[in-house]
Design a protein around this motif. Sequence first.
Motif, short mmCIF file in Angstrom:
data_model
loop_
_atom_site.label_atom_id
_atom_site.label_comp_id
_atom_site.label_asym_id
_atom_site.label_seq_id
_atom_site.Cartn_x
_atom_site.Cartn_y
_atom_site.Cartn_z
N LYS A 35 -3.31 4.43 -3.86
CA LYS A 35 -4.42 4.67 -2.92
C LYS A 35 -4.19 5.97 -2.16
O LYS A 35 -3.08 6.23 -1.67
CB LYS A 35 -4.53 3.51 -1.93
CG LYS A 35 -4.94 2.20 -2.55
CD LYS A 35 -5.02 1.11 -1.49
CE LYS A 35 -5.41 -0.24 -2.09
NZ LYS A 35 -5.44 -1.31 -1.06
N ARG A 36 -5.25 6.77 -2.03
CA ARG A 36 -5.13 8.07 -1.36
C ARG A 36 -6.11 8.23 -0.20
O ARG A 36 -6.23 9.31 0.36
CB ARG A 36 -5.33 9.20 -2.38
CG ARG A 36 -4.32 9.15 -3.52
CD ARG A 36 -4.55 10.25 -4.53
NE ARG A 36 -4.31 11.57 -3.95
CZ ARG A 36 -4.42 12.70 -4.63
NH1 ARG A 36 -4.80 12.68 -5.91
NH2 ARG A 36 -4.19 13.86 -4.05
N ASN A 37 -6.84 7.15 0.11
CA ASN A 37 -7.75 7.24 1.25
C ASN A 37 -6.96 7.38 2.55
O ASN A 37 -5.81 6.94 2.65
CB ASN A 37 -8.67 6.01 1.31
CG ASN A 37 -7.89 4.72 1.37
OD1 ASN A 37 -7.09 4.44 0.48
ND2 ASN A 37 -8.11 3.92 2.40
N GLU A 38 -7.57 7.99 3.54
CA GLU A 38 -6.88 8.34 4.79
C GLU A 38 -6.27 7.12 5.48
O GLU A 38 -5.20 7.21 6.08
CB GLU A 38 -7.85 9.04 5.74
CG GLU A 38 -7.23 9.57 7.02
CD GLU A 38 -6.27 10.74 6.81
OE1 GLU A 38 -5.57 11.11 7.75
OE2 GLU A 38 -6.22 11.26 5.67
N ALA A 39 -6.93 5.97 5.38
CA ALA A 39 -6.45 4.76 6.05
C ALA A 39 -5.08 4.32 5.53
O ALA A 39 -4.33 3.65 6.24
CB ALA A 39 -7.46 3.63 5.89
N ASP A 86 0.82 -1.21 0.00
CA ASP A 86 0.00 0.00 0.00
C ASP A 86 0.85 1.27 0.00
O ASP A 86 0.41 2.31 -0.48
CB ASP A 86 -0.93 0.02 1.22
CG ASP A 86 -2.07 -0.98 1.09
OD1 ASP A 86 -2.37 -1.37 -0.06
OD2 ASP A 86 -2.65 -1.37 2.12
#
Length: 450
Positions: free
Chosen positions: A377-381, A372
């Motif tokens: 991926k740019r989501n906060e998680a 990751d």
Amino acid sequence: MDNLTDIKEIWPEVIKKLNEDIGSQTVDLWIRPIKPIFIEGDTLKLEVPDSIIYNTVKQRYEEKITALLAELTGRALKINYSMSLAPSEPPPQSKAAPAAIALPANYYSFNPHYTFESFIMGTSNRFAFASAEGVSNNPGQTNPFFIYSPPGLGKTHLLHAIAHGIMKKNSAARILYTASENFVNEYIDAVRGGVTEQFRSKYRKLDCLLLDDIQFLVDKERSEEEFFYTFNSLFESKKQVVVTSDRPPRELALGQRLISRFLSGVVADIKIPDFETRVAILRQKRDQHTYDIPDDIITFIAENVKKNIRELEGCLITVGNFCSNMRIQPSIDAVREIIKDHISDHDLEEKKIPVETIKRVVAEKYSVEMRDFNSKKRNEAVAFPRQVAMYLACEMTDMVLKEIGDAFGREHATVLHAKGKIGHMVQTDPYFNETLNQIITKIKAVNNQG
């Protein structure tokens, strides 16, 4: 707030709101060097000092700035950039400049370059700087003022800046800057020459005494006693006393009565400057010396020389003179060779932590996959653990920003943004700071096991 039409009113508001959004360290590094010129029609004209700042601001912060401008002015403004040029000759003196005034005899004992204006303020020295300014504005109110730090971090600069600040308001003020060694030698000469009363009169009639490196009084009992009575005389007369040391008051092997006097005033320390402050210092010194050194070299020096401002400037001067004399453009490989003696073996040993180890520990902490970190991926998680890992790579390895960016499949500006964001959280969020320290401890433990 659509009544704000003057750029002098608007730009400070933009800076203030960006501080809240992206953090003061990021603002100081990328936004404050920008000079707002004017608003004409639907265009804001900004002057940027170099292409590095232009590219970073254009790519990362322009949208935020235009959104804030729309909020503040009620208009959709476009931004037009221009590159600042170094002046070919000094600007002419203002016709309105005041006539020269007679200066006190001790004026020229103060370094003209050591002023508040030339002091680079950062998180490592903000309290000391603010306290020093307070002393210069209201001498005798903050008394005594004690500054301590390792050598080469700006204590002497602040002493001279205080002198300049006091003299701006009172050019007849009796101010003396002296090193403790000079105080001791002068006192010894006074005793031998039978002129101790003249010595005491000189020191006890001052408006402000600036004593540098008081640790030199250790094991010099008579000189320490003489200073104690000098201190008391000035203190009781509400005159200003400022003292510097390489360690805090309680760690000085001086008499308890003198230590208690120091602790009764304001005590401020100066820490090792953080990365952003080191960059700002190097940029200032580069401009002073008019070196043609690009920002990637400035960044490289700041990443590798951390513990002493004098050494930092020494590296810049060495690189500047080398490149000027050899008539070459500095490269990172060349500069690494030039400043190799300024990077200690201990520092190198501390940095032998693979970035993969950092990724693995952070991934375990935040329950993300190793892959990751390099994904899109740019989501906060995912984005937040990635920023934490980038920040730790900056702090715990000897990799430069570009190398860290490559390790995460990102541009170096993205790494710098992560460093600024996480660094701000470290300063403002005690819970997160504790979590980060736990991660660092785990990384070191895993690395030692491996």
